[in-house]
Design an enzyme around this catalytic site. Structure first.
Site, mmCIF file in Angstrom:
data_model
loop_
_atom_site.group_PDB
_atom_site.id
_atom_site.type_symbol
_atom_site.label_atom_id
_atom_site.label_comp_id
_atom_site.label_asym_id
_atom_site.label_seq_id
_atom_site.Cartn_x
_atom_site.Cartn_y
_atom_site.Cartn_z
ATOM 1 N N GLN A 101 0.851 -1.202 0.000
ATOM 2 C CA GLN A 101 0.000 0.000 0.000
ATOM 3 C C GLN A 101 0.886 1.251 0.000
ATOM 4 O O GLN A 101 0.384 2.357 -0.131
ATOM 5 C CB GLN A 101 -0.903 0.005 1.236
ATOM 6 C CG GLN A 101 -1.821 -1.203 1.344
ATOM 7 C CD GLN A 101 -2.519 -1.239 2.675
ATOM 8 O OE1 GLN A 101 -3.572 -0.626 2.873
ATOM 9 N NE2 GLN A 101 -1.939 -1.957 3.634
ATOM 10 N N VAL A 103 3.809 4.006 -1.128
ATOM 11 C CA VAL A 103 4.145 4.642 -2.412
ATOM 12 C C VAL A 103 5.607 5.107 -2.418
ATOM 13 O O VAL A 103 6.019 5.894 -3.246
ATOM 14 C CB VAL A 103 3.201 5.858 -2.651
ATOM 15 C CG1 VAL A 103 1.764 5.401 -2.773
ATOM 16 C CG2 VAL A 103 3.333 6.900 -1.531
ATOM 17 N N HIS A 119 -1.325 1.205 -4.306
ATOM 18 C CA HIS A 119 -1.757 2.614 -4.205
ATOM 19 C C HIS A 119 -0.864 3.516 -5.038
ATOM 20 O O HIS A 119 -0.746 4.703 -4.763
ATOM 21 C CB HIS A 119 -1.762 3.079 -2.729
ATOM 22 C CG HIS A 119 -2.880 2.457 -1.939
ATOM 23 N ND1 HIS A 119 -2.899 2.430 -0.563
ATOM 24 C CD2 HIS A 119 -3.997 1.797 -2.336
ATOM 25 C CE1 HIS A 119 -4.000 1.802 -0.156
ATOM 26 N NE2 HIS A 119 -4.680 1.396 -1.210
ATOM 27 N N CYS A 127 -0.714 14.321 -15.583
ATOM 28 C CA CYS A 127 -1.572 15.484 -15.850
ATOM 29 C C CYS A 127 -3.004 14.976 -15.977
ATOM 30 O O CYS A 127 -3.310 14.137 -16.847
ATOM 31 C CB CYS A 127 -1.144 16.165 -17.160
ATOM 32 S SG CYS A 127 -2.276 17.487 -17.653
ATOM 33 N N CYS A 130 -4.483 16.246 -19.686
ATOM 34 C CA CYS A 130 -4.186 15.596 -20.978
ATOM 35 C C CYS A 130 -3.694 14.161 -20.824
ATOM 36 O O CYS A 130 -3.443 13.460 -21.807
ATOM 37 C CB CYS A 130 -3.135 16.406 -21.741
ATOM 38 S SG CYS A 130 -1.497 16.343 -20.984
ATOM 39 N N CYS A 153 2.096 20.732 -15.938
ATOM 40 C CA CYS A 153 2.200 20.017 -17.210
ATOM 41 C C CYS A 153 2.820 20.933 -18.272
ATOM 42 O O CYS A 153 2.440 22.112 -18.379
ATOM 43 C CB CYS A 153 0.794 19.599 -17.672
ATOM 44 S SG CYS A 153 0.788 18.827 -19.310
ATOM 45 N N CYS A 156 -0.286 21.652 -20.726
ATOM 46 C CA CYS A 156 -1.538 22.305 -20.283
ATOM 47 C C CYS A 156 -1.306 23.359 -19.208
ATOM 48 O O CYS A 156 -2.220 24.073 -18.837
ATOM 49 C CB CYS A 156 -2.492 21.264 -19.698
ATOM 50 S SG CYS A 156 -2.604 19.801 -20.671
ATOM 51 N N SER A 195 -2.718 -1.147 9.350
ATOM 52 C CA SER A 195 -3.856 -1.148 10.285
ATOM 53 C C SER A 195 -5.010 -1.970 9.706
ATOM 54 O O SER A 195 -6.015 -2.196 10.363
ATOM 55 C CB SER A 195 -4.305 0.293 10.536
ATOM 56 O OG SER A 195 -4.687 0.896 9.283
ATOM 57 N N ASN A 219 3.069 -6.659 13.558
ATOM 58 C CA ASN A 219 2.673 -5.296 13.903
ATOM 59 C C ASN A 219 3.131 -5.014 15.336
ATOM 60 O O ASN A 219 3.393 -5.928 16.104
ATOM 61 C CB ASN A 219 1.146 -5.154 13.786
ATOM 62 C CG ASN A 219 0.705 -3.718 13.566
ATOM 63 O OD1 ASN A 219 1.126 -2.828 14.290
ATOM 64 N ND2 ASN A 219 -0.130 -3.490 12.567
HETATM 65 N N1 APR Z 1 6.655 -2.147 13.033
HETATM 66 C C1 APR Z 1 5.467 -2.792 12.930
HETATM 67 N N2 APR Z 1 4.272 -2.151 12.800
HETATM 68 C C2 APR Z 1 4.307 -0.793 12.787
HETATM 69 C C3 APR Z 1 5.503 -0.053 12.914
HETATM 70 C C4 APR Z 1 6.720 -0.790 13.037
HETATM 71 N N3 APR Z 1 7.902 -0.185 13.157
HETATM 72 N N4 APR Z 1 5.180 1.285 12.882
HETATM 73 C C5 APR Z 1 3.837 1.350 12.750
HETATM 74 N N5 APR Z 1 3.314 0.116 12.692
HETATM 75 C C6 APR Z 1 1.912 -0.270 12.479
HETATM 76 C C7 APR Z 1 0.884 0.534 13.258
HETATM 77 O O1 APR Z 1 0.628 -0.077 14.511
HETATM 78 C C8 APR Z 1 -0.339 0.433 12.318
HETATM 79 O O2 APR Z 1 -1.107 -0.721 12.613
HETATM 80 O O3 APR Z 1 1.644 -0.024 11.115
HETATM 81 C C9 APR Z 1 0.261 0.279 10.925
HETATM 82 C C10 APR Z 1 0.151 1.523 10.070
HETATM 83 O O4 APR Z 1 -1.225 1.738 9.831
HETATM 84 P P1 APR Z 1 -1.674 3.021 8.977
HETATM 85 O O5 APR Z 1 -0.969 4.232 9.506
HETATM 86 O O6 APR Z 1 -3.148 2.990 8.926
HETATM 87 O O7 APR Z 1 -1.059 2.765 7.507
HETATM 88 P P2 APR Z 1 -1.616 1.765 6.417
HETATM 89 O O8 APR Z 1 -2.255 0.581 7.052
HETATM 90 O O9 APR Z 1 -0.520 1.533 5.459
HETATM 91 O O10 APR Z 1 -2.749 2.670 5.711
HETATM 92 C C11 APR Z 1 -3.394 2.097 4.587
HETATM 93 O O11 APR Z 1 -4.484 4.209 4.191
HETATM 94 O O12 APR Z 1 -4.349 6.472 4.234
HETATM 95 C C12 APR Z 1 -4.337 5.382 3.402
HETATM 96 O O13 APR Z 1 -3.348 5.240 1.284
HETATM 97 C C13 APR Z 1 -3.041 5.272 2.651
HETATM 98 O O14 APR Z 1 -1.862 3.267 2.005
HETATM 99 C C14 APR Z 1 -2.463 3.944 3.100
HETATM 100 C C15 APR Z 1 -3.691 3.195 3.601
HETATM 101 ZN ZN ZN Z 2 -1.319 18.121 -19.624
#
Ligand code: APR
Ligand code: ZN
Length: 251
Positions: A101, A103, A119, A127, A130, A153, A156, A195, A219
């Protein structure tokens, strides 16, 4: 903790098709805050105002305020031992693919090859007028971040948007198809640093679970998935637990 990691290692060694779903948590030890933990990106920027495609259409300059921070953080970040451990598992032919997820490109920089960017990726710019897509190397990104002047762009003159998926945008078709196939074929899913709250990404482990896949969650705290679908919960920072797992597998 060692007993849990030993169980996870045994399951991965006897599995046929292991995949990983990663989230922002695997990159926090590279200096990129996640979204929903304390101090996360969504504590500073309300996602409904900064991370929806409608917000970008209506006020691109405002969204770029958040993007300057996000792009700046990802550019200065380097892969951490958690990313390296997954790249090693792929080299050992124990991990078929990573559906990320994130980027930030850190899996690729760590050496992972089969990475599905669910993602999108912050290193390309598009852009919306275009459809032209630019690689970030066509711009002086350091200057963009320093001057906080959004790139436009060449044709544009409208503000460009990084090719990351905003809320309200569709997941890229290719990422959808490849990740659903990976989930259907998986007999083990490593759910790492997420999460598990944002769909459809959070549904990927559940697709695999329907085919009796084993879910191994890494996690620092339990998530909504833990008591619902997780078979093994490896508590700890992924910069430690993933290298521990690889060392256990090598024993
Ligand atoms: N080791 C293990 N787990 C960790 C660590 C670490 N060092 N640091 C943070 N975490 C855990 C947190 O406890 C949490 O459960 O990583 C998770 C991060 O959760 P989010 O901040 O919600 O990120 P993510 O799950 O990637 O979000 C999903 O939501 O906002 C959109 O596009 C965005 O891709 C993202 C998507
Ligand atoms: Zn353009």
């Amino acid at each position: 903790m060692d007993a849990t990691i030993a169980r996870a290692a045994d399951i991965i060694l006897s599995a046929k098709h292991v995949i990983a779903l990663t989230g922002a948590g695997i990159s926090t030890e590279s200096g990129i805050p996640d979204f929903r933990s304390r101090g996360g990106l969504w504590e500073r920027y309300d996602p409904s105002e900064y991370a929806t495609i409608d917000a970008f259409h209506e006020r691109p300059g405002k969204v770029w305020e958040m993007l300057f921070d996000m792009v700046g953080l990802t550019r200065s970040a380097r892969p951490n031992p958690g990313h390296a451990a997954l790249a090693e598992l792929e080299k050992m032919e124990l991990l078929k693919c990573i559906i990320t997820q994130n980027v930030d490109n850190l899996h690729q920089e760590a050496g992972s090859v089969n990475v599905i960017e669910y993602h999108g990726n912050v290193s390309r710019l598009e852009c919306l007028s275009c459809g032209t897509v630019y690689e970030d190397r066509e711009f002086d990104v350091a200057e963009i971040i320093k001057s906080r002047v959004p790139p436009v762009c060449g044709k544009c003159k409208v503000m460009l948007k990084p090719t990351v998926i905003f809320f309200g945008e569709m997941i890229p078709q290719e990422a959808t198809v490849r990740s659903q196939e990976a989930a259907r074929n998986a007999d083990v899913v490593m759910v790492i640093g997420t999460s598990a709250t944002v769909y459809p990404a959070a549904g990927i482990p559940l697709i695999a679970k329907q085919n009796n896949a084993v879910i191994i969650e890494f996690n620092i705290e339990e998530t909504g998935l833990t008591n619902y679908a997780t078979d093994i919960f490896v508590r700890g920072k992924t910069g430690t637990t993933l290298p521990d797992l690889v060392n256990m597998i090598k024993q």
